[in-house]
Design a protein around this motif. Structure first.
Motif, PDB file in Angstrom:
ATOM      1  N   THR A 251      39.963  55.532  36.856  1.00  0.00           N
ATOM      2  CA  THR A 251      40.493  56.637  36.076  1.00  0.00           C
ATOM      3  C   THR A 251      39.405  57.284  35.235  1.00  0.00           C
ATOM      4  N   SER A 252      39.764  58.389  34.582  1.00  0.00           N
ATOM      5  CA  SER A 252      38.791  59.083  33.730  1.00  0.00           C
ATOM      6  C   SER A 252      38.311  58.178  32.597  1.00  0.00           C
ATOM      7  N   LYS A 253      39.184  57.280  32.138  1.00  0.00           N
ATOM      8  CA  LYS A 253      38.798  56.342  31.079  1.00  0.00           C
ATOM      9  C   LYS A 253      37.678  55.425  31.566  1.00  0.00           C
TER      10      LYS A 253
ATOM     11  N   LEU B 106      34.406  57.421  32.011  1.00  0.00           N
ATOM     12  CA  LEU B 106      33.775  57.702  30.719  1.00  0.00           C
ATOM     13  C   LEU B 106      33.004  56.483  30.226  1.00  0.00           C
ATOM     14  N   GLN B 107      33.603  55.303  30.354  1.00  0.00           N
ATOM     15  CA  GLN B 107      32.933  54.094  29.886  1.00  0.00           C
ATOM     16  C   GLN B 107      31.718  53.754  30.751  1.00  0.00           C
TER      17      GLN B 107
ATOM     18  N   ILE C 255      40.068  47.073  29.560  1.00  0.00           N
ATOM     19  CA  ILE C 255      40.174  47.642  30.908  1.00  0.00           C
ATOM     20  C   ILE C 255      40.326  46.533  31.952  1.00  0.00           C
TER      21      ILE C 255
ATOM     22  N   LYS D 164      36.388  47.571  24.619  1.00  0.00           N
ATOM     23  CA  LYS D 164      37.037  48.540  25.503  1.00  0.00           C
ATOM     24  C   LYS D 164      37.045  48.051  26.944  1.00  0.00           C
ATOM     25  N   TRP D 165      35.921  47.456  27.386  1.00  0.00           N
ATOM     26  CA  TRP D 165      35.863  46.959  28.762  1.00  0.00           C
ATOM     27  C   TRP D 165      36.762  45.741  28.959  1.00  0.00           C
TER      28      TRP D 165
ATOM     29  N   ILE E  44      44.407  50.223  35.988  1.00  0.00           N
ATOM     30  CA  ILE E  44      43.404  51.182  35.506  1.00  0.00           C
ATOM     31  C   ILE E  44      42.119  51.157  36.340  1.00  0.00           C
TER      32      ILE E  44
ATOM     33  N   ARG F  74      32.086  48.687  22.726  1.00  0.00           N
ATOM     34  CA  ARG F  74      32.169  48.929  24.171  1.00  0.00           C
ATOM     35  C   ARG F  74      32.667  47.683  24.899  1.00  0.00           C
TER      36      ARG F  74
END
Length: 284
Positions: free
Chosen positions: A34-36, A39-40, A22, A18-19, A29, A15
């Motif tokens: 966004t949906s991404k 979700l996170q 982002i 991923k962050w 983003i 995680r």
């Protein structure tokens, strides 16, 4: 100190990666949520990155860039409530410790930044949680964003924002859990009687700490509707089943159970967060 629990280290590292990706693409983003990003946020922001992500999500980072010199002008007063904020947390144990000193500066700075509003007691625990997760300057600008952008009218003298959202909560409860709503009406219990402190303090006094952080992840992403959905889930936990309602024979008993709602939520309660997420998805 507060016990730390959570997902396994490998999942946390995934995680975090991923962050970090982002954050590196912030303008494209994260700014658009966004949906991404959503979700996170639903999965939970890693503790190591909340100090970066919360200010970005709520727009505090932009305010900081526009007001770099205001922080230097903060002065001293507001000591009344400092030792009431998380008194058993090691950060706030001492009057001379860095936690209470930072909290003092943040709250005083807000009264200077918004002199027409002044200081509201409910901002104390909110600022304290921010300071547990980031430096004082970032905490101040997040408090500004929460007060002005996310919860306008919550901390003003007339509390008009809270009055409006309490009325909204009545409508949401009637729609999503009619049995609990009927019970409240029958015993003359209005949401303002139990939910004012929930909403104004962003549940800092009513949820286990790690669950609170997960709720705030969602709040910074989705805004005030998350607070209303959390309130709905808490009412369900207390009054959702017939046997629970039977134990609350009057207004006093009902309010006592609602004010002791913390007992209905476990530390890092994934089921609780899943309930909140389910309602959020249903309101899209």
């Amino acid at each position: 100190s507060i016990r730390s629990v959570g997902p396994p280290p490998e999942l946390v590292r995934q995680r975090e990666a991923k962050w970090i990706n982002i954050i590196a693409q912030w303008d494209r983003i994260l700014l658009k949520k966004t949906s991404k990003v959503k979700l996170q946020c639903q999965k939970g922001i890693p503790a190591s990155l909340r100090a970066k992500c919360w200010p970005m999500l709520c727009g505090a980072l932009d305010r900081m860039k526009q007001n770099d010199d205001l922080y230097q002008s903060w002065v001293d007063v507001i000591e009344r409530d400092l030792d009431r904020q998380f008194p058993f947390h090691e950060m706030f144990l001492s009057k001379d410790g860095h936690g209470q000193r930072g909290l003092f500066r943040v709250l005083k700075a807000y009264t200077q930044y918004q002199p027409e509003e002044g200081y509201c007691q409910a901002q104390g625990p909110v600022a304290a949680v921010l300071l547990m997760n980031m430096p004082a300057e970032e905490a101040f600008w997040c408090l500004v964003q929460i007060s002005k952008q996310y919860l306008p009218g919550y901390y003003s003298p007339l509390l008009e924002g809270v009055l409006f959202d309490a009325a909204m909560l009545t409508w949401v409860l009637k729609r999503t859990c009619p049995a609990a709503h009927r019970h409240l009406q029958h015993h003359g219990v209005e949401p303002l009687m139990f939910a004012t402190d929930w909403l104004m303090c962003l549940f800092t006094r009513h949820l286990p700490f790690n669950t609170l952080l997960r709720v705030w992840d969602l709040f910074f992403c989705y805004g005030v509707r998350v607070l209303l959905q959390v309130a709905v889930v808490l009412v369900r936990r207390v009054l959702g089943r017939p046997e629970q309602r039977k134990k609350c024979q009057g207004q006093v008993e009902t309010l006592e159970r609602l004010r002791g709602v913390r007992e209905e939520v476990q530390e890092e309660d994934d089921a609780f967060i899943a309930e909140v997420r389910h309602i959020i998805r249903g309101l899209r």
